[in-house]
Design an enzyme around this catalytic site. Structure first.
Site, PDB file in Angstrom:
ATOM      1  N   HIS A 111      17.059  -7.843 -19.276  1.00  0.00           N
ATOM      2  CA  HIS A 111      17.875  -9.050 -19.845  1.00  0.00           C
ATOM      3  C   HIS A 111      17.015  -9.968 -20.380  1.00  0.00           C
ATOM      4  O   HIS A 111      16.391 -10.915 -20.131  1.00  0.00           O
ATOM      5  CB  HIS A 111      18.110  -9.990 -18.512  1.00  0.00           C
ATOM      6  CG  HIS A 111      19.584  -9.384 -17.617  1.00  0.00           C
ATOM      7  ND1 HIS A 111      19.365  -9.376 -16.441  1.00  0.00           N
ATOM      8  CD2 HIS A 111      20.221  -8.383 -18.031  1.00  0.00           C
ATOM      9  CE1 HIS A 111      20.744  -8.982 -16.188  1.00  0.00           C
ATOM     10  NE2 HIS A 111      21.177  -8.226 -17.080  1.00  0.00           N
ATOM     11  N   HIS A 122      18.232  -2.064 -14.430  1.00  0.00           N
ATOM     12  CA  HIS A 122      18.811  -2.547 -13.077  1.00  0.00           C
ATOM     13  C   HIS A 122      19.404  -1.627 -12.402  1.00  0.00           C
ATOM     14  O   HIS A 122      19.860  -2.080 -11.047  1.00  0.00           O
ATOM     15  CB  HIS A 122      19.791  -3.569 -13.632  1.00  0.00           C
ATOM     16  CG  HIS A 122      19.376  -4.546 -14.700  1.00  0.00           C
ATOM     17  ND1 HIS A 122      19.639  -4.429 -16.106  1.00  0.00           N
ATOM     18  CD2 HIS A 122      18.605  -5.656 -14.519  1.00  0.00           C
ATOM     19  CE1 HIS A 122      19.128  -5.448 -16.621  1.00  0.00           C
ATOM     20  NE2 HIS A 122      18.480  -6.186 -15.778  1.00  0.00           N
ATOM     21  N   CYS A 133      14.355   0.543 -12.739  1.00  0.00           N
ATOM     22  CA  CYS A 133      13.090   0.426 -12.166  1.00  0.00           C
ATOM     23  C   CYS A 133      12.768   1.019 -10.951  1.00  0.00           C
ATOM     24  O   CYS A 133      13.765   1.253 -10.019  1.00  0.00           O
ATOM     25  CB  CYS A 133      12.926  -1.028 -11.851  1.00  0.00           C
ATOM     26  SG  CYS A 133      11.582  -1.623 -11.105  1.00  0.00           S
ATOM     27  N   GLU A 183      22.101  -5.219 -10.600  1.00  0.00           N
ATOM     28  CA  GLU A 183      21.499  -4.473  -9.820  1.00  0.00           C
ATOM     29  C   GLU A 183      22.303  -4.357  -8.293  1.00  0.00           C
ATOM     30  O   GLU A 183      22.366  -3.337  -7.836  1.00  0.00           O
ATOM     31  CB  GLU A 183      20.089  -5.094  -9.500  1.00  0.00           C
ATOM     32  CG  GLU A 183      19.316  -4.577  -8.339  1.00  0.00           C
ATOM     33  CD  GLU A 183      18.084  -5.225  -8.186  1.00  0.00           C
ATOM     34  OE1 GLU A 183      17.466  -5.004  -6.839  1.00  0.00           O
ATOM     35  OE2 GLU A 183      17.379  -6.046  -8.919  1.00  0.00           O
ATOM     36  N   THR A 195      16.221  -7.016  -5.485  1.00  0.00           N
ATOM     37  CA  THR A 195      14.404  -7.142  -5.675  1.00  0.00           C
ATOM     38  C   THR A 195      14.001  -8.565  -6.540  1.00  0.00           C
ATOM     39  O   THR A 195      12.767  -8.796  -6.438  1.00  0.00           O
ATOM     40  CB  THR A 195      14.245  -6.034  -6.789  1.00  0.00           C
ATOM     41  OG1 THR A 195      14.648  -5.885  -7.929  1.00  0.00           O
ATOM     42  CG2 THR A 195      14.415  -4.724  -5.839  1.00  0.00           C
ATOM     43  N   SER A 197      18.919 -13.667 -16.412  1.00  0.00           N
ATOM     44  CA  SER A 197      17.947 -12.912 -15.866  1.00  0.00           C
ATOM     45  C   SER A 197      17.674 -13.658 -14.432  1.00  0.00           C
ATOM     46  O   SER A 197      17.363 -14.796 -14.338  1.00  0.00           O
ATOM     47  CB  SER A 197      16.682 -13.141 -16.730  1.00  0.00           C
ATOM     48  OG  SER A 197      15.311 -13.060 -15.898  1.00  0.00           O
ATOM     49  N   SER A 198      17.861 -13.028 -13.317  1.00  0.00           N
ATOM     50  CA  SER A 198      18.041 -13.475 -11.991  1.00  0.00           C
ATOM     51  C   SER A 198      16.605 -14.040 -11.698  1.00  0.00           C
ATOM     52  O   SER A 198      16.119 -14.966 -11.033  1.00  0.00           O
ATOM     53  CB  SER A 198      18.280 -12.342 -10.885  1.00  0.00           C
ATOM     54  OG  SER A 198      18.121 -12.788  -9.680  1.00  0.00           O
ATOM     55  N   ASN A 199      15.468 -13.293 -12.267  1.00  0.00           N
ATOM     56  CA  ASN A 199      14.028 -13.526 -11.797  1.00  0.00           C
ATOM     57  C   ASN A 199      13.541 -14.870 -12.271  1.00  0.00           C
ATOM     58  O   ASN A 199      13.013 -15.664 -11.922  1.00  0.00           O
ATOM     59  CB  ASN A 199      13.124 -12.205 -11.937  1.00  0.00           C
ATOM     60  CG  ASN A 199      12.859 -12.325 -13.321  1.00  0.00           C
ATOM     61  OD1 ASN A 199      11.753 -12.637 -13.765  1.00  0.00           O
ATOM     62  ND2 ASN A 199      13.327 -11.291 -13.946  1.00  0.00           N
ATOM     63  N   SER A 219      11.300 -10.006 -17.912  1.00  0.00           N
ATOM     64  CA  SER A 219      11.760  -9.542 -19.170  1.00  0.00           C
ATOM     65  C   SER A 219      11.572 -10.121 -20.468  1.00  0.00           C
ATOM     66  O   SER A 219      11.730  -9.737 -21.517  1.00  0.00           O
ATOM     67  CB  SER A 219      13.454  -9.402 -18.990  1.00  0.00           C
ATOM     68  OG  SER A 219      13.763  -8.819 -17.863  1.00  0.00           O
TER      69      SER A 219
END
Length: 320
Positions: A53, A86, A108, A138, A177, A235-237, A279
């Site tokens: 992402h 993902h 991943c 994901e 994750t 982007s979740s993170n 990312s």
């Protein structure tokens, strides 16, 4: 990391640079898979969904000959295709094999580990409560590893309260994750309180990179009036890093490029923090520092909270 030289008339700014930040081992691996596929097969190489992402990364690979598609039916017969970091439902590689496509899986390995855990929980006769964000690739990929109706999404504490399984039901939990470490711990505690016999993973599903980047932001944010997170809005993170900074009392903004910075954000700011989602390449970190240097004299201090040395193997087709 280069900081602009002091210039007369520009107020000083202390910039705390979080480390670790930016690319993780899974992202490095996914990008290398696409680049090696282009080298091996020649352009074009098709990629199902964004490989990671980040628009800058995707555009760079597109310039080299990658073609990004949403679904497998957009890939011509005989063309090589890469699945994103993902993860994908089982049906996707099965369909690719049916069509005789030469496919590479850039999922991943830490996401793949969650997929295998999901399979084992179903084999053990447990229903899975999956902690994650609806619609995230994901989550879709993990749901696609097990039979329909054997997994339920849990996003919030309210979702836990609304579950209608009996207290002694055969249940397990797994997680996406890239979640907030703190939020996930609260949800897991609520699940254990409602279902004392619930099974969980032996080790935390939230990946090392997500945990490390959140810890690094916590280490700097309380000293900062402003924190900038470089990352994509999907982007979740990266979104979780913004939330972590805000909970520490800082004003925080998610940006994709230096050009998105608003000089007004820096009014009254003496100390700021800077980080990048998993990312986002380091090139963009320097770009942001250069942009800030146009209106402030920046003194960069890197704050290191962990060292990351993890490297993931490439698929055997490319591991030459």
């Amino acid at each position: 990391m280069n900081a602009p030289f002091p210039q007369p008339g520009k107020p000083a700014l202390r910039l705390l640079l979080a480390a670790p930040r930016g690319f993780c081992a899974g992202v490095d691996r996914a990008i290398e898979i696409v680049e090696r596929a282009l080298s091996r097969y020649g352009a074009p190489v098709y990629v199902r969904h964004e490989i990671v992402h980040n628009r800058f990364v995707v555009d760079g690979l597109r310039d080299k000959g990658a073609i990004f598609v949403e679904e497998l039916d957009e890939v011509p017969d005989g063309a090589p295709v890469v699945f994103s970091a993902h993860g994908v439902p089982k049906s996707v590689p099965a369909n690719a094999t049916e069509r005789g496509l030469d496919w590479l899986d850039a999922t991943c390995p830490l996401v793949s580990k969650v997929h295998r855990q999901a399979e084992r929980q179903i084999e053990a006769g447990r229903h899975i409560l999956f902690i994650g964000h609806k619609g995230h690739p994901e989550v879709i990929g993990t749901f696609g590893q097990v039979p329909e109706g054997t997994i339920t999404l849990v996003e919030t504490l309210e979702d836990v309260a609304a579950l209608d399984f009996p207290a002694d039901a055969a249940l397990s939990f797994l997680t996406q994750t890239t979640l907030s470490v703190d939020d996930t711990a609260e949800i897991v505690a609520a699940l254990r309180a409602r279902y004392p016999g619930i099974a969980g993973p032996k080790a935390e599903d939230i990946c090392y990179a997500t945990s490390n980047r959140q810890a690094a932001v916590k280490a700097i944010a309380e000293e900062c009036q402003l924190v900038l997170v470089i990352g994509a809005p999907n982007s979740s993170n990266s979104l979780r890093l913004v939330e972590v900074a805000q909970r520490c009392g800082a004003t925080a903004h998610l940006i994709q490029r230096g050009s998105e910075i608003d000089e007004a954000w820096f009014d009254g700011v003496e100390t700021m923090g800077l980080t990048a989602g998993a990312s986002a390449p380091e090139t963009l970190v320097q770009e942001v520092i250069d942009r800030i240097g146009e209106f402030r004299t920046v003194a960069v201090e890197q704050v290191v909270t962990a060292e990351e040395k993890i490297i993931f193997k490439l698929p055997r087709q490319l591991a030459d």
